[in-house]
Write an enzyme that holds these catalytic residues in place. Structure first.
Site, mmCIF file in Angstrom:
data_model
loop_
_atom_site.group_PDB
_atom_site.id
_atom_site.type_symbol
_atom_site.label_atom_id
_atom_site.label_comp_id
_atom_site.label_asym_id
_atom_site.label_seq_id
_atom_site.Cartn_x
_atom_site.Cartn_y
_atom_site.Cartn_z
ATOM 1 N N ASP A 169 0.863 -1.246 -0.130
ATOM 2 C CA ASP A 169 -0.070 0.063 -0.031
ATOM 3 C C ASP A 169 0.876 1.263 -0.011
ATOM 4 O O ASP A 169 2.135 1.178 0.487
ATOM 5 C CB ASP A 169 -0.942 0.182 1.232
ATOM 6 N N TRP A 170 0.476 2.259 -0.643
ATOM 7 C CA TRP A 170 1.412 3.401 -0.630
ATOM 8 C C TRP A 170 1.943 3.995 0.805
ATOM 9 O O TRP A 170 1.115 4.454 1.558
ATOM 10 C CB TRP A 170 0.426 4.695 -1.424
#
Length: 816
Positions: free
Chosen positions: A229-230
């Site tokens: 995930d970012w």
């Protein structure tokens, strides 16, 4: 390896560079070897490709795309074929916008109704969520690009999501929180998986060897790519060892260097990196095939808009229809009341925000559906402020009408990524309006727009209730078609609606506030708990009304499945969702009273009878045995139940199933809550018995200096005066912005600053701040202000100098 020849031509630096992003949305390229960048874009219910300024919070607009109903809405259709069609349209739009990897669908379980991102997830049931997700994935990937199922795994709260440690026993992990992912991988064939931010039993998920290697790779045979995930990478080398190929977004080359140094020092073998590079190259080459040759064709905007409307129509749930107030009669004189009638609440907030190609508005469509509008009044302020004049004007309009169409719901700032809801209530000013309207006109039909379950102590005040969820850009027309009977509602709830939040099984353990969150309820989530503990609910899982009626008959069960008849006993055509539940009778292993093991949606004309078969599969009778560490079947008589909801079982039969002979993994006397199903208040000792170990301390150690994985919120007790001052200013800014009505801006503080761990400052800034600079920030936070400031400035100067030298080398190489 598939790409051994190509990998042998790469330098170590080039291989490492592929392991993190080129920028916010693109993977790295190596032009000299013909390796291109991939574009990854958000898109659970519509493409969010940002052409200019990039962010992960939905702040900046994206290229227009069709906004389909959210996953929480489409889940209510219980129609896997519809999911496949939506995936097909999403895939077409991804190709049109040159997107290689579409970041969706999301399949996290709705453990608690207050999770702020529930609108983006399908269900409280893993089988249901998995089947819907697999259909989406199949549709998306028919176009040659990749879906990316997320967030793997056990990410069920938004508050402190980047650092919270989820404490869950192995059986619950397997049966509840991983089954949907298993179906998405094995049946959907997803080519990409996104790891979640959180820790799982003490380890970050993207570094978790048991989760990533043993289960995902070895057990499920997943050979695709894992992307963080970012900003979700903690220790890059540990992530690589776990098989996490791609870190997003870019870190300006900092973590690539960590990989290079780990290989040079012998900490990891280069073969580990080669394995990850090979899988990433496979994804790049596969997904870029579709973009070779002619330019992608633009989408048919009108066709996709109609598809979004059809999806919404099949997903809307009719929850109440007293005195047959619906469908509305042609020419009915209606008062249209509620702010959501004018400005539809049609999608969630955060990284899934779609810039719609068009947007239908209720007030523009009324005449088309034979509704005589006597006027419109907003009735209330959207964000909760009380307004007596608006209420009075709405009541005056309602007095003149035959029926009141009252549009209620939750606003955009209440349901959002990065935040959990504070309660399950509809805002007080909306309910005050409802009570006032009921005094002047009892013929009220509520149209509810929100992405998750809400309490409804007011339901006795309304005659009709249509729940649209977040129904996308074409939702306004879809709702009107259901209200007027052009569409016979067929949606059924994919989550239980409790009478009150205090009845929910996880309410005492949600959310985890500091270090960890304990999943003490175990298997007993959603209907599994309510049914087993005999807790009364408002609307059960799988519930939904129709304008016709259905009769079930003639059940037949054999080793392969269950067969039965459904008859439409009403006077209009419709679709019925038949649900298969299975319960184990007199077993020695504790289990919920019933569990969903199959479903099908059947279209029936008035008076028509159909014979329906729901087959059994490998998940019908299994449970995970923690002693044998594998799936087993318990020998017992099983109840085979077919119903219209989890609480409306129409047919039942018994089937004896031979077991696998595994030893019983539990002592019944030590786990009374789990054997009775009353698992909403499990004590620490009993939970530790289930867990097989002590639970970690769940509170922050306020005596230790703050480090990379501590959150910015913990500056409240930092040794450094500047950190404590910054914390107080942040809290004041949040309070002040909410006070003046800037709730969305206030939420950004909580989403992007307050709950972020310090390492996120480096991981989310694309190399603007690196880890040595972060060390300086932490020195200041921990009471060494001037030393930390000097360190920060020194490291910043070094970074800028290195960047300039690199730029000069590149220019020199280009000149040669």
């Amino acid at each position: 390896m598939k790409h051994k020849y190509l990998i042998e031509q790469m330098t170590l630096e080039e291989k490492a560079s592929l392991m993190s992003g080129k920028d916010f949305w693109q993977s790295q390229d190596i032009p000299r070897l013909g390796i291109n960048s991939m574009f990854l874009a958000d898109g659970p219910h519509g493409i969010r490709k940002q052409a200019a300024a990039a962010d992960h919070l939905g702040l900046n607009p994206s290229i227009p795309a069709t906004c389909f109903p959210t996953a929480a809405a489409v889940a209510n259709s219980w129609n896997v074929e519809l999911g496949r069609k939506i995936g097909d349209y999403l895939g077409k739009e991804a190709v049109a916008q040159k997107v290689n990897v579409l970041l969706g669908p999301g399949v996290n379980m709705k453990r608690d109704p207050l999770c702020g991102r529930n609108f983006e997830y399908f269900s409280e049931d893993p089988y249901h969520a998995g089947k819907m997700a697999a259909a989406y994935i199949q549709g998306i990937q028919t176009h040659g690009i990749s879906a990316c199922v997320k967030h793997f795994a056990v990410n069920n709260q938004e508050e402190r999501r980047m650092s919270i440690d989820t404490i869950v026993d192995e059986r619950t992990l397997r049966e509840i929180y991983l089954t949907a992912f298993e179906i998405a991988v094995k049946e959907g064939g997803t080519q990409t998986v996104m790891s979640s931010y959180n820790m799982l039993n003490g380890e970050y998920t993207n570094e978790h060897l048991h989760l990533m290697r043993e289960i995902l790779r070895e057990e499920w045979n997943f050979d695709g790519v894992v992307v963080t995930d970012w900003g979700g990478s903690n220790d890059r080398v540990a992530g690589l060892l776990a098989g996490n190929e791609l870190e997003m977004p870019t870190t300006g080359g900092e973590t690539n260097e960590e990989i290079i140094q780990a290989i040079k020092s012998g900490k990891i073998k280069e073969d580990v990196l080669d394995e990850c590079v090979d899988r990433l190259l496979n994804l790049i080459f596969k997904t870029e095939e579709v973009f070779k040759g002619a330019e992608p064709q633009p989408i048919d905007v009108d066709l996709h808009h109609r598809a979004a409307q059809e999806a919404a129509e099949e997903s809307i749930v009719l929850l109440k229809n007293e005195d047959g107030i619906l469908p509305l009669k042609p020419g009915v004189k209606a008062a249209i009341i509620g702010d959501f009638a004018q400005e539809a609440r049609y999608q969630g907030a955060g990284s899934s925000i779609v810039n719609p190609t068009r947007l239908d508005h209720t007030l523009d469509c009324l005449q088309e559906f034979g509704i005589v509008s006597l006027g419109y009044e907003p009735g209330f302020e959207r964000y909760g402020k009380k307004n007596r004049k608006k209420l009075e004007r709405a009541c005056a309009l309602a007095e003149k009408a035959e029926v009141v169409l009252l549009y209620l719901g939750l606003d955009e700032a209440t349901e959002a990524e990065g935040l959990d809801r504070q309660n399950m209530k509809i805002p007080d000013n909306q309910i005050e309006l409802l009570h006032a309207l009921q005094q002047v006109n009892p013929n009220i039909v509520v149209v509810l727009s929100c992405g998750a379950a809400v309490e409804m102590p007011w339901i006795g005040k309304v005659k009709g209730l249509v729940h649209a969820y977040l129904s996308g850009q074409a939702g306004a027309k879809a709702i009107l078609r259901v209200l007027t009977g052009e569409v016979n509602p067929s949606g059924k709830l994919a989550e239980t609606y409790p009478l009150r939040y205090e009845d929910t099984p996880a309410c005492h353990q949600f959310p985890g506030k500091e270090v960890s969150v304990e999943y003490r309820e175990g298997l007993y989530m959603g209907y599994r708990y309510y049914d087993s503990a005999n807790v009364e609910v408002l609307f059960p899982f799988g519930y939904g009304l129709s304008y016709t009626t259905y009769e079930y008959s003639e059940i037949r069960v054999d080793r392969n499945g269950v067969t039965f008849n459904i008859t439409n006993t009403g006077n209009r055509a419709g679709m019925e969702v038949a649900q298969l539940y299975v319960g184990c009778g007199d077993g020695q292993v504790f289990r919920p009273r019933k569990e969903l093991k199959g479903f099908t949606k059947v279209f029936l004309n008035a008076g028509e009878t159909r014979t329906v078969t729901i087959p059994f599969d490998d998940k019908t009778f299994r449970y995970f045995n923690v002693k044998t560490n594998r799936w087993e079947v318990e020998e017992a008589d099983y109840q085979i139940m077919v119903g219209a909801s989890s609480a409306d079982i129409r047919l039942a039969a018994s089937l004896f199933v031979e077991g696998t002979g595994a030893p019983v993994p539990y002592d019944k006397n030590e786990l009374p809550s789990y054997y009775t199903g009353r698992a909403n208040k499990v004590g620490k000792q009993e939970f530790e018995t289930l867990l097989g170990r002590k639970v970690p301390v769940s509170t922050w150690d306020r005596t230790k200096p703050l480090g990379y994985n501590d959150t910015i919120a913990q500056c409240q007790y930092a040794k450094g005066w500047a950190a404590r001052l910054a914390y107080r200013l942040m809290v004041f800014a949040y309070w002040f912005l909410r006070k003046i009505g800037k709730r969305s801006t206030a939420n950004i503080i909580m989403m992007s600053v307050y709950h972020m761990p310090f390492r996120g400052i480096a991981r989310m800034t694309g190399g603007v701040v690196n880890m040595p600079m972060l060390d300086g920030i932490l020195m200041m936070v921990n009471g060494r202000f001037f030393k930390g400031l000097r360190h920060f400035l020194k490291e910043r100067s070094k970074m800028l100098k290195a960047a300039k030298q690199k730029e000069q080398r590149v220019l020199a190489a280009e000149e040669r």
